[in-house]
Design a protein around this motif. Structure first.
Motif, PDB file in Angstrom:
ATOM      1  N   ASN A   1     -11.072 -77.180  91.253  1.00 48.49           N
ATOM      2  CA  ASN A   1     -10.720 -77.846  90.001  1.00 48.49           C
ATOM      3  C   ASN A   1     -11.551 -79.107  89.823  1.00 48.49           C
TER       4      ASN A   1
ATOM      5  N   GLU B   1      -8.301 -74.511  95.924  1.00 44.92           N
ATOM      6  CA  GLU B   1      -7.992 -74.604  94.496  1.00 44.92           C
ATOM      7  C   GLU B   1      -8.242 -76.008  93.958  1.00 44.92           C
TER       8      GLU B   1
ATOM      9  N   ALA C   1      -3.209 -71.843  89.403  1.00 45.17           N
ATOM     10  CA  ALA C   1      -3.197 -72.563  90.673  1.00 45.17           C
ATOM     11  C   ALA C   1      -2.216 -73.728  90.647  1.00 45.17           C
TER      12      ALA C   1
ATOM     13  N   GLY D   1     -12.419 -71.809  88.336  1.00 45.03           N
ATOM     14  CA  GLY D   1     -11.080 -71.360  87.958  1.00 45.03           C
ATOM     15  C   GLY D   1     -11.132 -70.645  86.624  1.00 45.03           C
TER      16      GLY D   1
ATOM     17  N   LYS E   1     -10.350 -73.298  80.687  1.00 46.91           N
ATOM     18  CA  LYS E   1     -11.631 -72.703  81.029  1.00 46.91           C
ATOM     19  C   LYS E   1     -11.975 -71.405  80.300  1.00 46.91           C
TER      20      LYS E   1
HETATM   21 MG    MG Z   1      -8.200 -74.007  89.219  1.00 50.01          MG
END
Ligand code: MG
Ligand code: ADP
Length: 617
Positions: A35, A31, A100, A95, A81
């Protein structure tokens, strides 16, 4: 009745979500690295301590976050996002769920430091179990540093469920490799317990593969390229002769995201059909680019499975593209008459010359003779087509009869044996038993009640397996010192596996001088292991470990013993002299569990005198 439904407090909801998103330290690594990639980083640094249990830190030089965003990023469903449902169908980021960071912060001690290009100062936030502990202004370079400490500190059950540091590290390395392979233009650094594990400069995809899996990978790779309206395919497959018994290196990336797809894997297997052995797996690194609208990656929270709109077409394209590459690079026979003749036969026939099949008849062979004497090991066993195999049963019969008082008394068990020799389960071989080898595969001998046919390879596996298990448990292995230390190269992740099982390997007789980078130096090997086999055995071990992710000491020694037994056992096709046959039979029946091989296959069948008698009616 009073209302009883209540909304869960956020931190509880986050903890529940964390159960899905964060299974182990490797999930956090994935994760955080994703990111960083979404933030447009060009360099990403991963720092891990104790298999990620005490520390996971990801430092990037991406866009960073403003003060408000920094705070918001830990809220559930907070994401920059996507904004509307339709965005889900045009995803260009890793993502999109926005859960997360919230999940990770619910189950660990998290510290984030982040700064955007425009801001002069960075934001430093500390958060533990979803609670903000502090928020300060700090000095930091542009980008984000996320530090995750004491994972599952507030969920002891999950923490206890974590495997050894080595195993967790391996999961982390897997995730790291997937991300690094998908983004070869980003440079990556990986530090484990203070030492550098990977230093991957920005490069192209081939070089990235080589940097991760070791220099010897380069010669194995065959490029693959295809552009169609449905999909763009690029990447590499490994040459058929490098196919491994283990699943090994098999990577699909769709729009730069690592995915697992048994269906597409099958397409590759189809392309390799006939070029590799059934039990082997081809290696591949394939990058597919499709219209983001044609896939749904929303199936699984950890997002390694995706759904394609038109899987069948993709399957067909992939299969023919890989086949084409195999042909183009002369690893497959093709119908080009101008080609060098040598290249027109599949690889495994290339170096063989045509030969008339020979029929070897060993006239002197006597399956019932007590001791076939010297040189018998070299002697080919009597071979005939299987339909006629029964004839060999009669070879030498006359002379045997001669030795006995008459045909009726042909009896293969010694008269002194009494019923007491039978224990309740095991059939006992009589001491004066004669053995013979059938088709270089089975050893046939007699027992009180009839005859027994033993699979030589499985029997030997069982004998060796129990021997190694015993050696490991009582730590009493005999090792032979090598005249010159043996230096073997492996990929870094393979070296990590060797390190992980080093203790068990030592107990069976391996002596390690050092394991550094990609090099393993060995100064001693178990007594029964020929030096030339060491590399092969270690390769086999590594792949066995990869397959069944072993955890505790018990299964580790078990796998180790199995692998050694498998590698060192007598194989089908090997000729055994009568002494070895007898020794093997005796050893087998001295085993704790003589009926099944370490891989749960039957070792022998018995045919009773009654059964034989019935056939003569
Ligand atoms: Mg993420
Ligand atoms: P998602 O990635 O699904 O959006 P996350 O919980 O992983 O959800 O992250 C939440 C938000 O925090 C992201 O949408 C992004 O805006 C921001 N963020 C997280 N990590 C970083 C980072 N390393 N650099 C910049 N922004 C980040």
């Amino acid at each position: 009745m009073a209302d009883i439904i209540k909304l869960l407090p956020d931190h509880v909801a986050n903890q529940i979500a964390a159960g899905e998103v964060v299974q182990r330290p490797a999930s956090v690594v994935k994760e955080l690295m994703e990111n960083a990639i979404d933030a447009g980083a060009s360099t990403i640094k991963l720092v891990v301590k104790e298999g990620g249990k005490t520390l996971i830190q990801v430092i990037d030089d991406g866009v960073g976050m403003s003060v408000t965003d920094a705070r918001l990023s830990f809220e559930r469903h907070a994401t920059s996002k996507i904004q509307k449902a339709e965005d889900l169908f045009q995803l260009n980021t890793k993502g999109f769920r926005g859960e997360a960071l919230a999940s990770i912060a619910a189950i660990a001690h998290v510290e984030m430091q982040t700064r955007t290009e425009e801001d002069e100062v960075a934001t430093h936030i500390k958060i533990e179990g979803s609670k903000i502990i502090s928020q300060e202004v700090a000095v930091a370079p542009k980008g984000t540093s996320m530090m995750v400490k004491n994972l599952f500190f507030n969920i002891p059950a999950r923490r206890n469920f974590l495997k050894s540091n080595h195993v967790e590290l391996r999961h982390i390395m897997d995730e790291f490799q997937r991300v690094a392979l998908a983004h070869s233009s980003i440079s990556f650094h990986f530090y484990n317990n203070g030492s550098e594990l990977f230093n991957l400069p920005s490069t192209n995809s081939r070089q990235r593969i080589v940097n991760i899996f070791g220099t010897k990978t380069n010669e194995k790779l065959v490029p693959v390229k295809e552009d169609t309206q449905v999909v763009k395919i690029s990447g590499y497959i490994s040459k058929p002769e490098f196919a491994k018994k283990s699943r090994g290196e098999q990577f699909f990336f769709v729009n730069n995201r690592f995915i697992k797809s048994p269906y597409l894997h099958h397409a590759i297997l189809g392309a390799f059909d006939g070029l590799i052995k059934k039990e082997n797996h081809p290696g591949y690194f394939l990058y597919l680019t499709v219209d983001p609208g044609s896939i749904d990656i929303n199936i699984h929270p950890t997002k390694t499975e995706i759904k394609f709109d038109d899987e069948h077409t993709l399957y067909a394209i992939l299969r023919s593209t890989v086949k084409h590459s195999l042909g183009q690079f002369n690893v497959m026979p093709s119908l080009d008459f101008e080609q060098d003749q040598n290249l027109e036969t599949p690889y495994n026939y290339k170096n063989k010359s045509a030969e008339l099949p020979k029929v070897i008849v060993d006239a002197g062979f006597n399956p019932f003779k007590e001791d076939s004497g010297t040189g018998s090991a070299q002697r080919p066993s009597f071979q005939k087509p299987s339909t006629k195999g029964w004839e060999s049963l009669y070879v030498g019969m006359e002379s045997n009869i001669g030795k006995n008082s008459g045909f009726s008394s042909v009896s293969f068990e010694s008269d002194t044996i009494t019923g007491s020799i039978f224990d309740n389960r095991k059939e006992t071989i009589d001491t004066g038993a004669t053995t013979f080898q059938l088709r270089r595969k089975y050893i046939v001998t007699t027992i009180k009640s009839g005859m027994v046919v033993i699979d030589q390879s499985r029997a030997h596996q069982r004998v060796l397996y129990e021997k190694f298990l015993k050696n490991i448990t009582i730590k009493e292995a005999v090792s032979q010192q090598l005249l010159f230390p043996l230096s073997l190269t492996f990929s870094k992740s393979d070296c990590a596996i060797i390190e992980e099982i080093q203790d068990s390997l030592t107990t069976v007789g391996f002596v390690f001088d050092s394991i550094e980078g990609e090099e393993v130096k060995i100064t001693g090997v178990p007594l029964s292991v020929p030096e030339s086999e060491v590399g092969i055995i270690l390769d086999q071990l590594i792949s066995d470990y990869q397959q069944d992710f072993v955890v505790d000491g018990f299964s580790q020694t078990d796998i180790l013993s199995k692998t050694l037994a498998k590698s060192l056992s007598v194989k089908t096709g090997e000729v055994l002299d009568s002494d070895s046959q007898l020794a093997l039979v005796n050893d087998l029946f001295a085993c704790k569990e003589s009926g099944v091989s370490p891989f749960n296959k039957p070792i022998f069948v018995t045919i009773s005198e009654d059964e034989i008698d019935k056939k003569f009616i």
